[in-house]
Scaffold this motif. Structure first.
Motif, PDB file in Angstrom:
ATOM      1  N   THR A 177     -41.544 -12.883  34.036  1.00  0.00           N
ATOM      2  CA  THR A 177     -40.239 -13.523  33.831  1.00  0.00           C
ATOM      3  C   THR A 177     -39.175 -12.499  33.440  1.00  0.00           C
ATOM      4  OG1 THR A 177     -41.284 -15.599  33.139  1.00  0.00           O
ATOM      5  CG2 THR A 177     -38.987 -15.261  32.493  1.00  0.00           C
ATOM      6  N   VAL A 178     -39.536 -11.615  32.493  1.00  0.00           N
ATOM      7  CA  VAL A 178     -38.579 -10.603  32.036  1.00  0.00           C
ATOM      8  C   VAL A 178     -38.275  -9.609  33.158  1.00  0.00           C
ATOM      9  CG1 VAL A 178     -38.167  -8.761  30.360  1.00  0.00           C
ATOM     10  CG2 VAL A 178     -39.313 -10.846  29.642  1.00  0.00           C
ATOM     11  N   LEU A 179     -39.274  -9.280  33.963  1.00  0.00           N
ATOM     12  CA  LEU A 179     -39.066  -8.363  35.085  1.00  0.00           C
ATOM     13  C   LEU A 179     -38.080  -8.944  36.082  1.00  0.00           C
ATOM     14  CD1 LEU A 179     -39.748  -5.814  36.694  1.00  0.00           C
ATOM     15  CD2 LEU A 179     -41.659  -7.063  37.700  1.00  0.00           C
ATOM     16  N   GLU A 180     -38.257 -10.225  36.421  1.00  0.00           N
ATOM     17  CA  GLU A 180     -37.348 -10.864  37.367  1.00  0.00           C
ATOM     18  C   GLU A 180     -35.911 -10.834  36.848  1.00  0.00           C
ATOM     19  OE1 GLU A 180     -39.190 -14.674  37.757  1.00  0.00           O
ATOM     20  OE2 GLU A 180     -40.343 -14.087  39.527  1.00  0.00           O
ATOM     21  N   GLN A 181     -35.741 -11.081  35.548  1.00  0.00           N
ATOM     22  CA  GLN A 181     -34.407 -11.063  34.963  1.00  0.00           C
ATOM     23  C   GLN A 181     -33.825  -9.649  34.957  1.00  0.00           C
ATOM     24  OE1 GLN A 181     -32.593 -13.810  34.000  1.00  0.00           O
ATOM     25  NE2 GLN A 181     -30.945 -12.296  33.909  1.00  0.00           N
ATOM     26  N   SER A 182     -34.673  -8.654  34.677  1.00  0.00           N
ATOM     27  CA  SER A 182     -34.213  -7.266  34.656  1.00  0.00           C
ATOM     28  C   SER A 182     -33.727  -6.840  36.038  1.00  0.00           C
ATOM     29  CB  SER A 182     -35.342  -6.340  34.192  1.00  0.00           C
ATOM     30  OG  SER A 182     -35.737  -6.647  32.882  1.00  0.00           O
ATOM     31  N   LEU A 183     -34.478  -7.215  37.073  1.00  0.00           N
ATOM     32  CA  LEU A 183     -34.079  -6.867  38.434  1.00  0.00           C
ATOM     33  C   LEU A 183     -32.806  -7.597  38.831  1.00  0.00           C
ATOM     34  CD1 LEU A 183     -37.582  -6.867  40.175  1.00  0.00           C
ATOM     35  CD2 LEU A 183     -36.226  -4.908  39.448  1.00  0.00           C
ATOM     36  N   HIS A 184     -32.687  -8.854  38.407  1.00  0.00           N
ATOM     37  CA  HIS A 184     -31.474  -9.616  38.704  1.00  0.00           C
ATOM     38  C   HIS A 184     -30.258  -8.969  38.061  1.00  0.00           C
ATOM     39  CE1 HIS A 184     -28.466 -12.846  38.008  1.00  0.00           C
ATOM     40  NE2 HIS A 184     -28.821 -13.214  39.235  1.00  0.00           N
ATOM     41  N   ASP A 185     -30.446  -8.459  36.817  1.00  0.00           N
ATOM     42  CA  ASP A 185     -29.349  -7.807  36.088  1.00  0.00           C
ATOM     43  C   ASP A 185     -29.168  -6.345  36.481  1.00  0.00           C
ATOM     44  OD1 ASP A 185     -29.076 -10.206  34.755  1.00  0.00           O
ATOM     45  OD2 ASP A 185     -30.223  -9.551  32.990  1.00  0.00           O
ATOM     46  N   GLU A 186     -30.022  -5.857  37.401  1.00  0.00           N
ATOM     47  CA  GLU A 186     -30.004  -4.466  37.838  1.00  0.00           C
ATOM     48  C   GLU A 186     -30.259  -3.504  36.676  1.00  0.00           C
ATOM     49  OE1 GLU A 186     -26.505  -3.584  40.107  1.00  0.00           O
ATOM     50  OE2 GLU A 186     -27.037  -4.971  41.708  1.00  0.00           O
ATOM     51  N   ASN A 187     -31.062  -3.943  35.711  1.00  0.00           N
ATOM     52  CA  ASN A 187     -31.462  -3.096  34.588  1.00  0.00           C
ATOM     53  C   ASN A 187     -32.760  -2.405  34.984  1.00  0.00           C
ATOM     54  OD1 ASN A 187     -32.227  -1.902  32.194  1.00  0.00           O
ATOM     55  ND2 ASN A 187     -31.796  -3.690  30.925  1.00  0.00           N
ATOM     56  N   TYR A 188     -32.622  -1.339  35.779  1.00  0.00           N
ATOM     57  CA  TYR A 188     -33.783  -0.697  36.381  1.00  0.00           C
ATOM     58  C   TYR A 188     -34.623   0.065  35.364  1.00  0.00           C
ATOM     59  CZ  TYR A 188     -31.181  -1.858  40.576  1.00  0.00           C
ATOM     60  OH  TYR A 188     -30.496  -2.527  41.540  1.00  0.00           O
ATOM     61  N   GLU A 189     -33.987   0.551  34.309  1.00  0.00           N
ATOM     62  CA  GLU A 189     -34.760   1.258  33.285  1.00  0.00           C
ATOM     63  C   GLU A 189     -35.742   0.311  32.612  1.00  0.00           C
ATOM     64  OE1 GLU A 189     -34.243   3.464  28.979  1.00  0.00           O
ATOM     65  OE2 GLU A 189     -32.507   2.598  29.981  1.00  0.00           O
ATOM     66  N   GLN A 190     -35.254  -0.877  32.247  1.00  0.00           N
ATOM     67  CA  GLN A 190     -36.135  -1.865  31.621  1.00  0.00           C
ATOM     68  C   GLN A 190     -37.198  -2.331  32.604  1.00  0.00           C
ATOM     69  OE1 GLN A 190     -34.616  -4.886  28.791  1.00  0.00           O
ATOM     70  NE2 GLN A 190     -35.233  -6.391  30.325  1.00  0.00           N
ATOM     71  N   ALA A 191     -36.807  -2.502  33.858  1.00  0.00           N
ATOM     72  CA  ALA A 191     -37.777  -2.919  34.877  1.00  0.00           C
ATOM     73  C   ALA A 191     -38.880  -1.883  35.035  1.00  0.00           C
ATOM     74  CB  ALA A 191     -37.064  -3.150  36.206  1.00  0.00           C
ATOM     75  N   ALA A 192     -38.517  -0.595  34.914  1.00  0.00           N
ATOM     76  CA  ALA A 192     -39.517   0.466  35.028  1.00  0.00           C
ATOM     77  C   ALA A 192     -40.541   0.377  33.899  1.00  0.00           C
ATOM     78  CB  ALA A 192     -38.839   1.834  35.024  1.00  0.00           C
ATOM     79  N   LEU A 193     -40.077   0.051  32.697  1.00  0.00           N
ATOM     80  CA  LEU A 193     -40.994  -0.092  31.567  1.00  0.00           C
ATOM     81  C   LEU A 193     -41.955  -1.259  31.784  1.00  0.00           C
ATOM     82  CD1 LEU A 193     -38.611   0.473  28.513  1.00  0.00           C
ATOM     83  CD2 LEU A 193     -40.500   1.937  29.219  1.00  0.00           C
ATOM     84  N   ILE A 194     -41.411  -2.373  32.291  1.00  0.00           N
ATOM     85  CA  ILE A 194     -42.252  -3.543  32.543  1.00  0.00           C
ATOM     86  C   ILE A 194     -43.258  -3.236  33.644  1.00  0.00           C
ATOM     87  CG2 ILE A 194     -42.250  -5.972  33.209  1.00  0.00           C
ATOM     88  CD1 ILE A 194     -39.346  -6.073  32.114  1.00  0.00           C
ATOM     89  N   ARG A 195     -42.790  -2.568  34.691  1.00  0.00           N
ATOM     90  CA  ARG A 195     -43.674  -2.163  35.787  1.00  0.00           C
ATOM     91  C   ARG A 195     -44.832  -1.320  35.268  1.00  0.00           C
ATOM     92  NH1 ARG A 195     -41.162   2.572  38.376  1.00  0.00           N
ATOM     93  NH2 ARG A 195     -41.905   3.322  36.371  1.00  0.00           N
ATOM     94  N   ASP A 196     -44.539  -0.374  34.379  1.00  0.00           N
ATOM     95  CA  ASP A 196     -45.577   0.498  33.845  1.00  0.00           C
ATOM     96  C   ASP A 196     -46.595  -0.296  33.013  1.00  0.00           C
ATOM     97  OD1 ASP A 196     -44.353   2.613  35.045  1.00  0.00           O
ATOM     98  OD2 ASP A 196     -43.374   3.361  33.236  1.00  0.00           O
ATOM     99  N   GLU A 197     -46.098  -1.284  32.255  1.00  0.00           N
ATOM    100  CA  GLU A 197     -46.995  -2.093  31.446  1.00  0.00           C
ATOM    101  C   GLU A 197     -47.916  -2.946  32.331  1.00  0.00           C
ATOM    102  OE1 GLU A 197     -49.022  -3.801  28.347  1.00  0.00           O
ATOM    103  OE2 GLU A 197     -47.771  -2.008  28.410  1.00  0.00           O
ATOM    104  N   ILE A 198     -47.354  -3.505  33.399  1.00  0.00           N
ATOM    105  CA  ILE A 198     -48.173  -4.298  34.326  1.00  0.00           C
ATOM    106  C   ILE A 198     -49.205  -3.414  35.016  1.00  0.00           C
ATOM    107  CG2 ILE A 198     -48.134  -5.633  36.465  1.00  0.00           C
ATOM    108  CD1 ILE A 198     -45.447  -6.806  35.568  1.00  0.00           C
ATOM    109  N   SER A 199     -48.790  -2.210  35.426  1.00  0.00           N
ATOM    110  CA  SER A 199     -49.700  -1.278  36.078  1.00  0.00           C
ATOM    111  C   SER A 199     -50.827  -0.876  35.137  1.00  0.00           C
ATOM    112  CB  SER A 199     -48.943  -0.027  36.548  1.00  0.00           C
ATOM    113  OG  SER A 199     -47.969  -0.363  37.518  1.00  0.00           O
ATOM    114  N   ARG A 200     -50.491  -0.671  33.852  1.00  0.00           N
ATOM    115  CA  ARG A 200     -51.500  -0.280  32.862  1.00  0.00           C
ATOM    116  C   ARG A 200     -52.578  -1.346  32.700  1.00  0.00           C
ATOM    117  NH1 ARG A 200     -52.776  -1.079  27.734  1.00  0.00           N
ATOM    118  NH2 ARG A 200     -51.118  -2.606  27.461  1.00  0.00           N
ATOM    119  N   ARG A 201     -52.189  -2.625  32.837  1.00  0.00           N
ATOM    120  CA  ARG A 201     -53.131  -3.712  32.613  1.00  0.00           C
ATOM    121  C   ARG A 201     -54.039  -3.963  33.807  1.00  0.00           C
ATOM    122  NH1 ARG A 201     -49.547  -8.397  29.492  1.00  0.00           N
ATOM    123  NH2 ARG A 201     -48.699  -7.010  27.870  1.00  0.00           N
ATOM    124  N   LYS A 202     -53.678  -3.447  34.964  1.00  0.00           N
ATOM    125  CA  LYS A 202     -54.487  -3.691  36.173  1.00  0.00           C
ATOM    126  C   LYS A 202     -55.774  -2.882  36.130  1.00  0.00           C
ATOM    127  CE  LYS A 202     -50.706  -4.985  39.260  1.00  0.00           C
ATOM    128  NZ  LYS A 202     -49.949  -4.644  40.477  1.00  0.00           N
TER     129      LYS A 202
END
Length: 202
Positions: A177-202
């Motif tokens: 949910t937070v990732l979708e909002q970050s991308l919508h707001d074009e907050n790419y730095e925050q999206a990168a952090l979320i992406r890294d957290e999701i990748s870490r959990r895989k």
């Protein structure tokens, strides 16, 4: 290896690291974004040139440009060629018309020089695949890591100190949910952090 041309699409104050800025490079004609954390001095050097401001005295990058031009040396391109443990590695490719030389450089310095020389910026495709964010309207997708693992630390220019990911306590659904909002707001730095957290959990 395939090279991808990049454009500067964003430069903003970092919300995750004091005194740092987020430089966002975007794939030319594509939908991938590459967020990089850089220092304040380098961010200022990039912003000044983009905004066509003229300082009263030459900044360090201006001095480099003036020095190079005095000896008929041109910066042909900047290449982000590797990503190791969250650190980008770049080089500037210079020529005097007869000899071409590749010089190692921090990504922030390389970009600051590229905007002065009007030189193109490239990255190898595997870097965008491992560290890039795909933007497709309201949809999102992660690119598969082809050659390098990206850990949960912020991906930086050469700032080695790890940063605690502020999204590590969220559930998988909350992260989405937070990732979708970050991308919508074009907050790419925050999206990168979320992406890294999701990748870490895989």
């Amino acid at each position: 290896m395939k090279k991808i041309k990049l454009d500067i699409v964003g430069l903003s104050y970092s919300q995750t690291q004091s005194g740092a800025y987020a430089l966002v490079l975007g794939e030319s004609g594509g939908n991938r974004r590459l967020p990089i954390i850089i220092g304040s001095h380098e961010a200022q050097a990039i912003a000044i040139r983009i905004e066509k401001m003229v300082p009263s005295r030459p900044l360090t990058h201006d001095l480099f440009q003036n020095f190079a031009k005095a000896f008929q040396i041109n910066l042909q391109e900047v290449l982000i060629y590797n990503l190791i443990e969250g650190i980008f590695y770049s080089k500037i490719i210079c020529s005097d018309g007869q000899k071409t030389v590749e010089i190692d450089a921090r990504t922030s310095d390389a970009v600051a020089l590229a905007v002065r020389f009007g030189s193109p910026i490239y990255a190898y495709d595997f870097i965008l695949s491992s560290a890039g964010i795909v933007i497709e309207g309201n949809e999102f997708a992660f690119l598969e890591n082809l050659e390098h693992a990206v850990n949960a630390d912020v991906i930086t220019d050469d700032i080695k100190s790890p940063i605690q990911n502020p999204f590590s306590s969220l559930s998988d659904d909350q992260l989405k949910t937070v990732l979708e909002q970050s991308l919508h707001d074009e907050n790419y730095e925050q999206a990168a952090l979320i992406r890294d957290e999701i990748s870490r959990r895989k």
